[in-house]
Design a protein around this motif. Structure first.
Motif, PDB file in Angstrom:
ATOM      1  N   UNK A 120       0.808  -1.225   0.000  1.00  0.00           N
ATOM      2  CA  UNK A 120       0.000   0.000   0.000  1.00  0.00           C
ATOM      3  C   UNK A 120       0.834   1.264   0.000  1.00  0.00           C
ATOM      4  N   UNK A 121       2.167   1.092   0.168  1.00  0.00           N
ATOM      5  CA  UNK A 121       3.031   2.285   0.146  1.00  0.00           C
ATOM      6  C   UNK A 121       3.867   2.271  -1.119  1.00  0.00           C
ATOM      7  N   UNK A 122       4.285   3.440  -1.529  1.00  0.00           N
ATOM      8  CA  UNK A 122       5.078   3.538  -2.750  1.00  0.00           C
ATOM      9  C   UNK A 122       6.540   3.222  -2.472  1.00  0.00           C
ATOM     10  N   UNK A 123       7.196   2.729  -3.512  1.00  0.00           N
ATOM     11  CA  UNK A 123       8.589   2.335  -3.377  1.00  0.00           C
ATOM     12  C   UNK A 123       9.510   3.352  -4.039  1.00  0.00           C
ATOM     13  N   UNK A 124      10.566   3.727  -3.313  1.00  0.00           N
ATOM     14  CA  UNK A 124      11.535   4.678  -3.855  1.00  0.00           C
ATOM     15  C   UNK A 124      12.930   4.085  -3.758  1.00  0.00           C
ATOM     16  N   UNK A 125      13.765   4.449  -4.709  1.00  0.00           N
ATOM     17  CA  UNK A 125      15.140   3.939  -4.695  1.00  0.00           C
ATOM     18  C   UNK A 125      16.122   5.081  -4.838  1.00  0.00           C
ATOM     19  N   UNK A 173      24.524   8.009 -10.683  1.00  0.00           N
ATOM     20  CA  UNK A 173      23.764   8.115  -9.439  1.00  0.00           C
ATOM     21  C   UNK A 173      22.390   8.661  -9.774  1.00  0.00           C
ATOM     22  N   UNK A 174      21.379   8.154  -9.105  1.00  0.00           N
ATOM     23  CA  UNK A 174      20.047   8.656  -9.414  1.00  0.00           C
ATOM     24  C   UNK A 174      18.993   8.172  -8.444  1.00  0.00           C
ATOM     25  N   UNK A 175      17.814   8.680  -8.627  1.00  0.00           N
ATOM     26  CA  UNK A 175      16.689   8.225  -7.806  1.00  0.00           C
ATOM     27  C   UNK A 175      15.540   7.777  -8.705  1.00  0.00           C
ATOM     28  N   UNK A 176      14.731   6.867  -8.174  1.00  0.00           N
ATOM     29  CA  UNK A 176      13.504   6.456  -8.844  1.00  0.00           C
ATOM     30  C   UNK A 176      12.397   6.525  -7.809  1.00  0.00           C
ATOM     31  N   UNK A 177      11.348   7.219  -8.170  1.00  0.00           N
ATOM     32  CA  UNK A 177      10.232   7.426  -7.251  1.00  0.00           C
ATOM     33  C   UNK A 177       8.963   6.904  -7.907  1.00  0.00           C
ATOM     34  N   UNK A 178       8.212   6.115  -7.134  1.00  0.00           N
ATOM     35  CA  UNK A 178       6.953   5.600  -7.663  1.00  0.00           C
ATOM     36  C   UNK A 178       5.910   6.706  -7.509  1.00  0.00           C
ATOM     37  N   UNK A 179       5.432   7.211  -8.618  1.00  0.00           N
ATOM     38  CA  UNK A 179       4.488   8.329  -8.590  1.00  0.00           C
ATOM     39  C   UNK A 179       3.054   7.811  -8.434  1.00  0.00           C
ATOM     40  N   UNK A 180       2.674   6.963  -9.332  1.00  0.00           N
ATOM     41  CA  UNK A 180       1.384   6.271  -9.252  1.00  0.00           C
ATOM     42  C   UNK A 180       1.733   4.784  -9.278  1.00  0.00           C
ATOM     43  N   UNK A 181       0.812   3.923  -8.996  1.00  0.00           N
ATOM     44  CA  UNK A 181       1.091   2.492  -8.982  1.00  0.00           C
ATOM     45  C   UNK A 181       1.881   2.042 -10.198  1.00  0.00           C
ATOM     46  N   UNK A 182       3.091   1.513  -9.925  1.00  0.00           N
ATOM     47  CA  UNK A 182       3.979   0.955 -10.948  1.00  0.00           C
ATOM     48  C   UNK A 182       4.531   1.979 -11.939  1.00  0.00           C
ATOM     49  N   UNK A 183       4.210   3.247 -11.778  1.00  0.00           N
ATOM     50  CA  UNK A 183       4.786   4.264 -12.667  1.00  0.00           C
ATOM     51  C   UNK A 183       5.865   5.027 -11.906  1.00  0.00           C
ATOM     52  N   UNK A 184       7.050   5.014 -12.485  1.00  0.00           N
ATOM     53  CA  UNK A 184       8.212   5.596 -11.817  1.00  0.00           C
ATOM     54  C   UNK A 184       8.698   6.845 -12.551  1.00  0.00           C
ATOM     55  N   UNK A 185       9.313   7.708 -11.790  1.00  0.00           N
ATOM     56  CA  UNK A 185       9.893   8.917 -12.336  1.00  0.00           C
ATOM     57  C   UNK A 185      11.241   9.085 -11.637  1.00  0.00           C
TER      58      UNK A 185
END
Lengths: 229, 168
Positions: A120-125, A173-185
């Motif tokens: 239920x929570x978004x995943x960030x890397x 180096x970078x980040x990936x943020x889940x914006x909406x379900x399964x959609x990353x930015x």
């Protein structure tokens, strides 16, 4: 080159050890539901930064790329990047340079933060990694004029379809943020270092697909939109 | 179900990246040629003196009071009545293998012929284009003022070096 080889070999080595350990653990307590999946989804990304970078280079250069990245044990992120780039530039002395060609990069990222997948929570890397880039392309350099001032004679040279293969190393180096379900930015910032240098005095390309303007080192920025399957 | 906080942060970061990219672009695209493009051959003048007691020959640099230099097949002078000259720099023909100069030392005239190979299209960069470098094969002259010529350095490129020694 040697250091990079060592680097990649050690990555492979530690990866294999990790695999063996993971398998052993699974055998010991098979009752446990394995918390760590071997492969945790595949993310397909498209780089949207060319929208801005092409404008900034005033149409001199363009570069489009996409990437496929997967997750191993929630920690390693092997990546394959594929793209197409080119340039068309005329110098102040009317020397014209044109090129276009494909490129690819292979490498892996590591997650700096311990990833937590809470339902239920978004995943960030937050990812740090390395890549090895390759490009095989041809270029043209035309209207190169040599003028003998005192004797007032000149010659013009055209170099057409010059083939080149370039290999470079990148730290990313970078980040990936889940914006909406399964959609990353997210974004990736990279420092590139050329491994195949041109001999002094020999003709060399002004622009290298996937690397950028030819120099010993260069910077790159990607802005990714991705979908995780 | 929308990660709006991250979205805003991410868009903010995008603007930082754009401004950084602008910085990279302005750093890497250099329109002007900033490399040395002149390729010239350099002469230096020497006299040989023999020490009266030890018989050791020693080279001494000396200055020419006034000098005139032009190519054999050109009318315009490269040096015209230049005073107190220690060294002279002369261009070689970029597309031919022999360059002849007429050199007038004070009131004595000599002809110097340089035989050279040309390395055409030595590439510098897109902005600077190509230059022609030379390799000296032989240097001969008439012997009115000049006693002999010695080749010190055969490679002529953008580096500042003495290539020939002229002995009086």
């Amino acid at each position: 080159m040697q250091h990079i080889c060592k680097f990649f070999i050690s990555i492979l080595f530690w990866l294999s050890i990790y695999t063996v350990n993971a398998q052993n653990q699974n055998n010991k307590d098979s009752v446990k539901i394995d918390k760590i999946n071997f492969i945790n989804g595949i993310r397909i990304e498209l780089d949207v930064s060319p929208v801005i970078t092409t404008l900034l280079s005033k149409g001199d250069t363009y570069s489009f790329e996409g990437a496929v990245q997967t997750t191993l044990f929630q920690k390693y992120f092997p990546v394959f990047e594929l793209g197409f780039a080119g340039a068309n530039r005329t110098s102040t002395e009317n020397v014209n340079f044109t090129t276009n060609g494909g490129f690819f990069r292979v490498g892996t990222d590591f997650s700096v933060m311990k990833p937590k997948k809470i339902p239920g929570k978004f995943q960030n890397f937050f990812l740090v990694g390395a890549r090895l880039g390759f490009s095989n392309f041809t270029y043209n350099m035309t209207n190169v004029n040599v003028y003998d001032e005192y004797w007032d004679v000149s010659k013009t040279y055209d170099f057409n379809d010059v083939a080149a293969t370039k290999v470079w190393f990148e730290i990313a180096a970078g980040i990936r943020v889940e914006i909406i379900n399964n959609i990353y930015m997210g974004w990736t910032l990279r420092n590139k270092r050329m491994l195949t240098n041109d001999a002094e005095g020999k003709i060399s390309p002004w622009y290298i697909p996937g690397f950028g303007v030819n120099a010993t080192s260069n910077w790159g920025v990607n802005y990714a939109l991705g979908y995780k399957f | 179900m929308f990660n709006s906080g991250y979205l805003i942060k991410n868009i903010f970061f995008l603007f930082i990246l754009i401004s950084m990219q602008m910085g990279f672009v302005s750093c890497t695209t250099d329109d002007e040629c900033r490399k040395e493009k002149d390729v010239n051959m350099q002469f230096a003048f020497y006299t040989e003196t023999v020490h009266p007691t030890t018989q050791v020959i020693s080279k001494t640099a000396f200055n020419i009071d006034s000098i005139w230099v032009k190519a054999l097949d050109k009318d315009s002078f490269i040096y015209k009545n230049k005073k107190n000259v220690k060294t002279i720099i002369l261009p070689l023909k970029k597309f031919e293998n022999q360059t002849d100069f007429i050199v007038q030392f004070n009131d004595v005239t000599d002809t110097i012929s340089i035989f050279h190979d040309n390395n055409e299209n030595y590439f510098l960069s897109l902005e600077c284009g190509c230059i022609v470098t030379h390799t000296i094969k032989e240097a001969v002259s008439t012997n009115h003022f000049i006693k002999s010529i010695e080749i010190l350095n055969t490679e002529i490129n953008t580096t500042d070096a003495t290539h020939l020694q002229i002995f009086h």
